[in-house]
Design a protein around this motif. Structure first.
Motif, PDB file in Angstrom:
ATOM      1  N   LEU A   1       4.055  29.796  23.383  1.00 20.00           N
ATOM      2  CA  LEU A   1       4.141  29.560  24.815  1.00 20.00           C
ATOM      3  C   LEU A   1       3.894  30.887  25.520  1.00 20.00           C
ATOM      4  N   ALA A   2       3.115  30.848  26.577  1.00 21.44           N
ATOM      5  CA  ALA A   2       2.637  32.078  27.231  1.00 21.44           C
ATOM      6  C   ALA A   2       3.724  32.858  27.948  1.00 21.44           C
ATOM      7  N   GLY A   3       4.739  32.203  28.444  1.00 14.83           N
ATOM      8  CA  GLY A   3       5.758  32.931  29.201  1.00 14.83           C
ATOM      9  C   GLY A   3       6.994  32.091  29.455  1.00 14.83           C
ATOM     10  N   PRO A   4       7.945  32.648  30.197  1.00 15.65           N
ATOM     11  CA  PRO A   4       9.211  31.953  30.433  1.00 15.65           C
ATOM     12  C   PRO A   4       9.057  30.613  31.141  1.00 15.65           C
ATOM     13  N   ALA A   5       8.065  30.459  31.987  1.00 17.30           N
ATOM     14  CA  ALA A   5       7.887  29.196  32.718  1.00 17.30           C
ATOM     15  C   ALA A   5       7.531  28.043  31.788  1.00 17.30           C
ATOM     16  N   ASP A   6       6.972  28.350  30.626  1.00 12.47           N
ATOM     17  CA  ASP A   6       6.566  27.295  29.695  1.00 12.47           C
ATOM     18  C   ASP A   6       7.742  26.678  28.951  1.00 12.47           C
TER      19      ASP A   6
ATOM     20  N   PRO B   1       8.584  40.300  21.880  1.00 13.43           N
ATOM     21  CA  PRO B   1       8.618  41.441  22.805  1.00 13.43           C
ATOM     22  C   PRO B   1       7.546  41.352  23.901  1.00 13.43           C
ATOM     23  N   ALA B   2       6.472  40.608  23.642  1.00 14.35           N
ATOM     24  CA  ALA B   2       5.404  40.455  24.632  1.00 14.35           C
ATOM     25  C   ALA B   2       5.728  39.355  25.649  1.00 14.35           C
ATOM     26  N   ASP B   3       6.971  38.872  25.651  1.00 20.71           N
ATOM     27  CA  ASP B   3       7.448  37.825  26.553  1.00 20.71           C
ATOM     28  C   ASP B   3       6.751  36.491  26.323  1.00 20.71           C
ATOM     29  N   GLN B   4       6.294  36.271  25.091  1.00 24.43           N
ATOM     30  CA  GLN B   4       5.813  34.963  24.680  1.00 24.43           C
ATOM     31  C   GLN B   4       6.957  34.286  23.934  1.00 24.43           C
ATOM     32  N   TRP B   5       6.838  32.990  23.744  1.00 31.44           N
ATOM     33  CA  TRP B   5       7.866  32.222  23.056  1.00 31.44           C
ATOM     34  C   TRP B   5       7.218  31.466  21.911  1.00 31.44           C
ATOM     35  N   LEU B   6       7.796  31.567  20.732  1.00 41.20           N
ATOM     36  CA  LEU B   6       7.315  30.839  19.554  1.00 41.20           C
ATOM     37  C   LEU B   6       8.224  29.634  19.353  1.00 41.20           C
ATOM     38  N   VAL B   7       7.632  28.458  19.243  1.00 42.65           N
ATOM     39  CA  VAL B   7       8.398  27.216  19.134  1.00 42.65           C
ATOM     40  C   VAL B   7       7.948  26.475  17.887  1.00 42.65           C
ATOM     41  N   GLN B   8       8.928  26.068  17.087  1.00 44.82           N
ATOM     42  CA  GLN B   8       8.640  25.270  15.894  1.00 44.82           C
ATOM     43  C   GLN B   8       9.447  23.980  16.011  1.00 44.82           C
ATOM     44  N   GLY B   9       8.742  22.857  16.036  1.00 42.91           N
ATOM     45  CA  GLY B   9       9.397  21.561  16.203  1.00 42.91           C
ATOM     46  C   GLY B   9      10.169  21.101  14.983  1.00 42.91           C
ATOM     47  N   ARG B  10       9.610  21.341  13.798  1.00 48.57           N
ATOM     48  CA  ARG B  10      10.238  20.946  12.526  1.00 48.57           C
ATOM     49  C   ARG B  10      10.204  22.141  11.593  1.00 48.57           C
ATOM     50  N   PRO B  11      11.108  22.192  10.605  1.00 48.44           N
ATOM     51  CA  PRO B  11      11.120  23.336   9.693  1.00 48.44           C
ATOM     52  C   PRO B  11       9.785  23.573   8.991  1.00 48.44           C
TER      53      PRO B  11
END
Length: 75
Positions: free
Chosen positions: A53-58, A36-46
């Motif tokens: 990631l700080a925002g949509p540009a990332d 909801p804070a417009d950050q993105w959580l990324v997990q490469g492997r399970p």
């Protein structure tokens, strides 16, 4: 190869969401979740760590990094 001209605007959340879906669908990352804070959580492997990631540009920047890595490791 001619370099691309710079973007005239920042990537939107919708564009970032589209790239996130491509990364997951192509199994280049395990999961991408927008907060909801417009950050993105990324997990490469399970079982791997979660990156924030700080925002949509990332998200497109991450996609470009992955694409570069794939292309540079080809024979």
């Amino acid at each position: 190869m001619t370099p691309r001209p710079p973007r005239s605007s920042e990537p939107t959340a919708a564009e970032a969401d589209a790239w996130a879906n491509v990364l997951v669908r192509r199994r280049l990352v395990h999961a991408v979740v927008r907060t909801p804070a417009d950050q993105w959580l990324v997990q490469g492997r399970p079982d791997g760590p979660v990156r924030v990631l700080a925002g949509p540009a990332d998200v497109p920047a991450l996609t470009a990094t992955i694409q570069y890595r794939i292309r540079s490791t080809r024979p």
